[in-house]
Structures are given as C-alpha cells and as structure tokens.
Design an enzyme around this catalytic site. Structure first.
Site, PDB file in Angstrom:
ATOM      1  CB  CYS A   2      -0.897   0.005   1.231  1.00  0.00           C
ATOM      2  SG  CYS A   2      -1.836  -1.521   1.461  1.00  0.00           S
ATOM      3  NE  ARG A  27       4.263   1.685  -1.854  1.00  0.00           N
ATOM      4  CZ  ARG A  27       5.398   1.039  -1.623  1.00  0.00           C
ATOM      5  NH1 ARG A  27       6.428   1.238  -2.408  1.00  0.00           N
ATOM      6  NH2 ARG A  27       5.516   0.200  -0.622  1.00  0.00           N
ATOM      7  CD1 TRP A  74      -3.199  -4.509  -4.944  1.00  0.00           C
ATOM      8  CD2 TRP A  74      -2.466  -5.841  -3.301  1.00  0.00           C
ATOM      9  NE1 TRP A  74      -3.051  -5.773  -5.455  1.00  0.00           N
ATOM     10  CE2 TRP A  74      -2.608  -6.612  -4.481  1.00  0.00           C
ATOM     11  CE3 TRP A  74      -2.023  -6.476  -2.141  1.00  0.00           C
ATOM     12  CZ2 TRP A  74      -2.314  -7.965  -4.525  1.00  0.00           C
ATOM     13  CZ3 TRP A  74      -1.730  -7.829  -2.186  1.00  0.00           C
ATOM     14  CH2 TRP A  74      -1.885  -8.555  -3.371  1.00  0.00           C
ATOM     15  CG  ASN A 100       2.940  -1.098   2.919  1.00  0.00           C
ATOM     16  OD1 ASN A 100       2.355  -2.118   2.566  1.00  0.00           O
ATOM     17  ND2 ASN A 100       4.034  -0.659   2.325  1.00  0.00           N
ATOM     18  N   GLY A 101       1.539  -3.466   5.154  1.00  0.00           N
ATOM     19  CA  GLY A 101       2.082  -4.725   5.646  1.00  0.00           C
ATOM     20  C   GLY A 101       0.992  -5.631   6.196  1.00  0.00           C
ATOM     21  CD  GLU A 480       9.212 -10.533 -17.701  1.00  0.00           C
ATOM     22  OE1 GLU A 480       8.788  -9.358 -17.645  1.00  0.00           O
ATOM     23  OE2 GLU A 480       9.120 -11.329 -16.742  1.00  0.00           O
ATOM     24  CE  LYS A 484       6.536  -7.949 -17.921  1.00  0.00           C
ATOM     25  NZ  LYS A 484       6.684  -7.779 -16.462  1.00  0.00           N
ATOM     26  CD  GLU A 487       3.203  -8.718 -14.565  1.00  0.00           C
ATOM     27  OE1 GLU A 487       3.610  -8.549 -13.400  1.00  0.00           O
ATOM     28  OE2 GLU A 487       3.840  -8.325 -15.564  1.00  0.00           O
ATOM     29  CG  HIS A 503       7.704 -34.883 -23.214  1.00  0.00           C
ATOM     30  ND1 HIS A 503       7.932 -36.226 -23.450  1.00  0.00           N
ATOM     31  CD2 HIS A 503       8.813 -34.238 -23.644  1.00  0.00           C
ATOM     32  CE1 HIS A 503       9.123 -36.374 -23.991  1.00  0.00           C
ATOM     33  NE2 HIS A 503       9.673 -35.192 -24.125  1.00  0.00           N
ATOM     34  CE  LYS A 603       7.264  -1.132 -10.445  1.00  0.00           C
ATOM     35  NZ  LYS A 603       7.438  -1.791 -11.742  1.00  0.00           N
TER      36      LYS A 603
END
Length: 608
Positions: A2, A27, A74, A100-101, A480, A484, A487, A503, A603
């Site tokens: 956050c 954030r 968040w 935050n946490g 990657e 992306k 996301e 396979h 983020k």
C-alpha cells in the site's frame, strides 16, 4: 503493498496528501483515504475505488488542517470497501493509523481488545493497531506506539496520529519501506520518494526497527526503545519529471521507450577499455575463487531475469548456478555454505520474500550480492555488495525497464567474474562488451517498429488463451513474455520449453490458437522449427521471433515473422523481450484495460 503519505506543516495537509497519494497510486489502488486534524478534531474521509473517488468526496467537503495522513490500499485482509479502507481509528475516534504490511497475530489481539470493549467495524488487521495504541496510551503517543509495536508480529510501516497530541506525527518501520522528508517548517512521510519529491529532496530512509517523530519544525529518529539516532540526510538528485508520463499515453509505454537510456546508464562507467569495472562491489579475485556455487533468488519478473543470469554465469564462468523463487527459498532448507554466493534481485529492494531469503542466506554464512533499482532500499543496505540498476523510477506495475536493466547487471557481473578469474581471455570479453554497447541502438530500432507489434497484439487480444515457446535462453524470455501478457491483458498464457510440447502440452493446441515462438539460439533453431511444425500441424497460429537474416527460413514454418537486430545469442534476451513487452501493452489496450494498474496487483510486494 500500500502507499502511505503523511504531512505536518504550514500548508493545507489535504492537498499534500492527495498529491502524494497520486504519486503512490501504483502501490495500491482499490481504495484510498485521509485523516486530517481540523478545527472539529480528527476527521477521516475514505472511499472504495481509485483515488479520483476520494478526491470527488473531498471537493464536496474539504478537510482543512496542517497535519494529516493518507493511504492507498491493495487489499490483503478484507475486501475492498469504504469501511475497510485506511485510515482506521479506535472506538473513540481519537487515534488514527495508516498501515502497509500484515499483522500476523491480529486475531489474537482483536479478541483481547474486543473483550476490553473495543468496537471493530472493519475486516482488516490494521484496525487492530488503532485500538491497541489507544488502549496503551497514557499521555505519550510515542511510548504508546512503542508498546504497541512490541505486541505486534508481522511486517509493517505505520503513520500514527492522535487528537491528544495534534502537533505530532509518528512513523514506524518494520520490514515495509518508509522514508521521512525534511522541509522548512514542514516535514513528510512516504512509502516512496516520488510521493514527497515535489516538496523536498532531503530525506531520511528509515531502517527496520526504527521510528520517527515529526513536528512541523523537527524530526527525531529513534529506535523502538527510544534511543535517538543520528543519521546523515540523503539528497535525491533525480527530478519529478522522470516519474511523470512525459507525453506518453501511459507509464508503461514511457518505460518501454526508456530502455535504451536505462541500458546505457546501467552500463555507464562500468565499462572501460574493453573491460568491466565494478568498483561498487568488494569481491576480489581471491574471494571469487572461493565461490563454489551461486544461488539466484528473486520473485516474478526479477526471477525471470535470474533465469537469464543463471545461463550467463554458467556459460561465462563454468560454476553451477541454482535459481529459486524467493517465497520458497527458506522453506526448502537450501544447502548454503560460506562458499555460496547468493544473488538476490529486486526492483524495489523491498520485496518481502526476497528480503527474507537474503537474511536466511546471511544467517547461513553466505556472501550476498544484491541487484536492485533503489539506492538505500532494504536489500541494498543489508547485502554485502550491490549492483544498482540505473533504470530510474519505474511506476507502471508491470516491470519493463527494471527487468531489462537487471539483465544488463547480470551480463556485467558474469563478465566481471570471468575476467577476474581469467576464465575468458581479453579478446572474448572485449567482443561481448562491444556487443553489449550496441544494444541501446538495437532496442531503439525495435521500438521504431512498434506498429508491427500493435497489429499482432490486436489479433492476439481476440483470444482468451495462448502459448509461448522457446529453447534455452529463449525459454527464459518466453516465461517473461507470458507473465507480462497475463499481468496486463488478463489473457490466459503459458510458456513452455519447446521440446516439452510433445510430452503433453500439444493436447492444448487447437485451431487458430496463438503461439509465440522464439528462435534466437543458433544451435537450437532447427529443433525449435521442428517443434513449431508440431504446433502448426495441429492448427496453431504461430508468430515467430528470430534474428535478422533468419526470417526467410522461419517464414516457411510460421504465419508471421518478426526479426530483431542480430547480436550474440547470449545477449538475445535483452532484445527479444522488447517486442513481447509491446505485444502485451497493445493487447491490453485493445481489451480496454488500465495498462499501468492491472487488477489485483501492486508494484512493490512488501508482504509474504
């Protein structure tokens, strides 16, 4: 995960808080709120949704006062809602907290406080903090916060106000980032520097287990036991413009286009006369000789950079390298010895799982090298050595320039090891360095063909599932590229080592399903083409990515070909990922998504 901002000074705090939250919205953005001391006392205004919703409420009824705290959320505990938004208050509404946490023992504390008469209104762990501080208050907010911190387990950054001492703002850091901004007649707190950079360039960076007491004319740093700390101020030498969109439609597009500069800056003075110069690390040749194995530990996109780093170090130095997802590293009881070099990678330098892995590695006696984009971050401070990636502020949630700058850092470190240990001769080192120095111009050439990727992306955006395939380093880049796309476009995507298709994965290939095929590794191209033919034989629609000069042959096996400038196969990931970033960006736009703020993501991941 956050954003926190706080202000005490001569200006109207509401304006400062909203300005800071706007810089921190990346954030956390499922709700926002502020608490301000006004003539009527401590007033709180908060709302579910983007920051604009809160701003509209404040336009109708502003909160005027010179001290306040703000927050963008968040969600971790409790769904996004007005009532679950921060700031939270106690039953009397005399204490207010932003956090935050995560508080791991919040249920135990909540039961205790409720039994003593506290009235809880939200589902959050944060509300426990405001009630706990209120229950411990005996006329000194600093001591009450210190007592509360001793009762809480978890990770947190806090901003605390009480109506009983309306001139003070208390800040606490334990495992979640928090900085203090110092002005003239005003002081600030923030989760990140951009939140306050409009008002001051002078900051203190709190370390774990530290707190600060702010008034408009003074900042006191101290330990949780109350011992005053003396620390040199950090002066920020980059400006706010670098954190703005600079004419681009989004931060992500701006950051994609900033990659040539990020490459140059990260290489910078680290290359001289055909050699790599890493003055910032203290690993001598003798110490490097003692390294028997390397562990690369990271999360998400940084982990994918680590996969490339593994190949680079193994090829250049010929020592075994393991890559680990940071959230799993501690729990698998890794074999770490004093002769293990652990490389941790984090864009923010505050990633909770990566920090935990770093601390475990140091506990076991390993030397730790950090690759991070943030000077003064927790990872940077706690590691033995640091290679800073000079990518500049990265605001979009989906990482682009931070990832590619991490690749450059791995190339530099791999070359440095090979050079210092004498494993590769000077001619070879000079050849790779010369190719590295060409990368910025080659990236620019790819960016100038962005419209080609826009056409592909608009086709891809019509589908709900697709696949990426590649071999060797191409597989690392495929992972990657797939991440992306997931996301920001919300299209289901998976990446596979191309040789593994037979396979089991071929069962998922059906008519017209898009397949992104990377083929830049010379000795593997024939085998990759064979795998592509397995896909097209089952109806897959293939987009091939190859070096210039190979597109003619590839065109015989795929539906579309995109050629990237030719470089050494070892360096291919630094180029081949660029069109995949553009593909994801334009696919997201085609689907009408908010590119910079993808749903459910934040983020800086500061919780485990």
């Amino acid at each position: 995960m956050c954003g926190i901002v706080g202000y005490v000074g001569y200006r109207n705090s509401q304006d400062i808080l909203i300005s800071g939250l706007r810089k921190l919205e990346y954030r956390g953005y499922d709700s926002a709120g502020v608490a301000v001391f006004t003539n009527a006392g401590l007033e709180v205004k908060k709302a579910k949704g983007r920051l604009a919703v809160l701003e509209s409420h404040l336009e109708e009824r502003p909160l005027n006062g010179g001290i306040g705290i703000g927050h963008t959320r968040w969600a971790t505990h409790g769904k996004p809602s007005d009532v679950n938004s921060h700031p939270h208050t106690d039953t009397s509404s005399k204490f207010s907290v932003v956090h935050n946490g995560i508080i791991e023992n919040y249920l135990e504390l909540k039961e205790e406080l409720a039994a003593a008469g506290a009235k809880f209104v939200s589902e959050t762990d944060t509300e426990v903090i405001s009630h706990l501080i209120a229950s411990l208050y005996e006329g000194d907010i600093v001591k009450a916060v210190q007592k509360a911190v001793k009762r809480m387990r978890g990770a947190f950054a806090l901003g605390v106000l009480t109506e009983h001492e309306p001139e003070k703002l208390v800040a606490v850091r334990l495992a979640s980032p928090l900085i203090i901004g110092v002005g003239e007649g005003e002081n600030f707190i923030g989760s990140d520097i951009p939140a306050i950079l409009e008002y001051t360039r002078n900051v203190y960076i709190l370390n774990d287990g530290e707190m600060a007491v702010l008034t408009k004319n003074d900042v006191t740093l101290m330990t949780m036991e109350g011992n005053v700390i003396s620390r040199e101020m950090f002066h920020v030498d980059w400006d706010l413009v670098t954190a703005e969109k600079a004419g681009f439609d989004s931060f992500m597009l701006k950051e994609i286009h900033e990659q040539p500069k990020a490459y140059r800056d990260t290489m910078g003075s680290r290359i001289a006369d055909g050699r790599v110069v890493l003055k910032e690390i203290g690993l001598s040749a003798d110490q490097l000789k003692q390294v028997e194995r390397v562990h690369i530990v990271a999360c998400g996109t940084a982990y994918h950079a680590g996969l490339v780093g593994k190949s680079v170090i193994e090829k250049l130095v010929r020592i075994p390298v393991e890559t680990d997802v940071a959230s799993e590293y501690r729990y698998r009881d890794p074999i770490i010895t004093p002769n293990t070099l652990v490389i941790v990678v984090s864009q923010s330098g505050e990633t909770a799982d990566t920090l935990a892995a770093l601390r475990e590695a140091k506990r076991c006696g390993a030397r730790v090298l950090a690759i991070t984009n943030v000077v003064g971050s927790s990872v940077a401070r706690e590691a033995d050595d640091v290679i800073t990636t000079w990518a500049g502020p990265e605001i979009a949630v989906a990482s682009t320039k931070a990832y590619t700058s991490q690749l450059i850092a791995f190339y530099l470190f791999g070359l440095y090891m090979a050079q210092e240990l004498g494993i590769r001769d000077s001619a070879y080192i000079a050849e790779v360095i010369a190719a590295l120095e060409q990368l910025p111009e080659q990236v620019q050439a790819i960016l100038e063909r962005a419209e080609d990727m826009k056409v592909y992306a608009e086709q891809v955006a019509k589908h709900n599932s697709l696949f990426f395939i590649g071999r060797g380093l191409d597989y690392a880049v495929a992972l990657e590229g797939s991440l992306k796309l997931k996301e920001i476009s919300y299209i289901h995507s998976e990446a596979y080592a191309a040789g593994e298709l037979k396979h089991g994965t071929l069962a998922l290939i059906e008519d017209d399903i898009p397949v992104i095929a990377l083929a830049t590794q010379g000795e593997l191209i024939e085998k990759t083409v064979s795998n592509i033919k397995e896909v097209t034989a089952r109806g897959g629609y293939v987009y091939g990515f190859v070096f210039e000069g190979d597109e003619g042959e590839m065109a015989k096996s795929v539906n579309h070909v995109f050629a990237i400038p030719r470089t050494l196969p070892l360096l291919a990931p630094a180029l081949s990922v660029i069109p995949l970033q553009l593909l994801s960006y334009y696919a997201s736009l085609a689907r009408g998504n908010d590119v910079d703020k993808p749903r459910n993501l934040a983020k800086s991941v500061t919780v485990e």
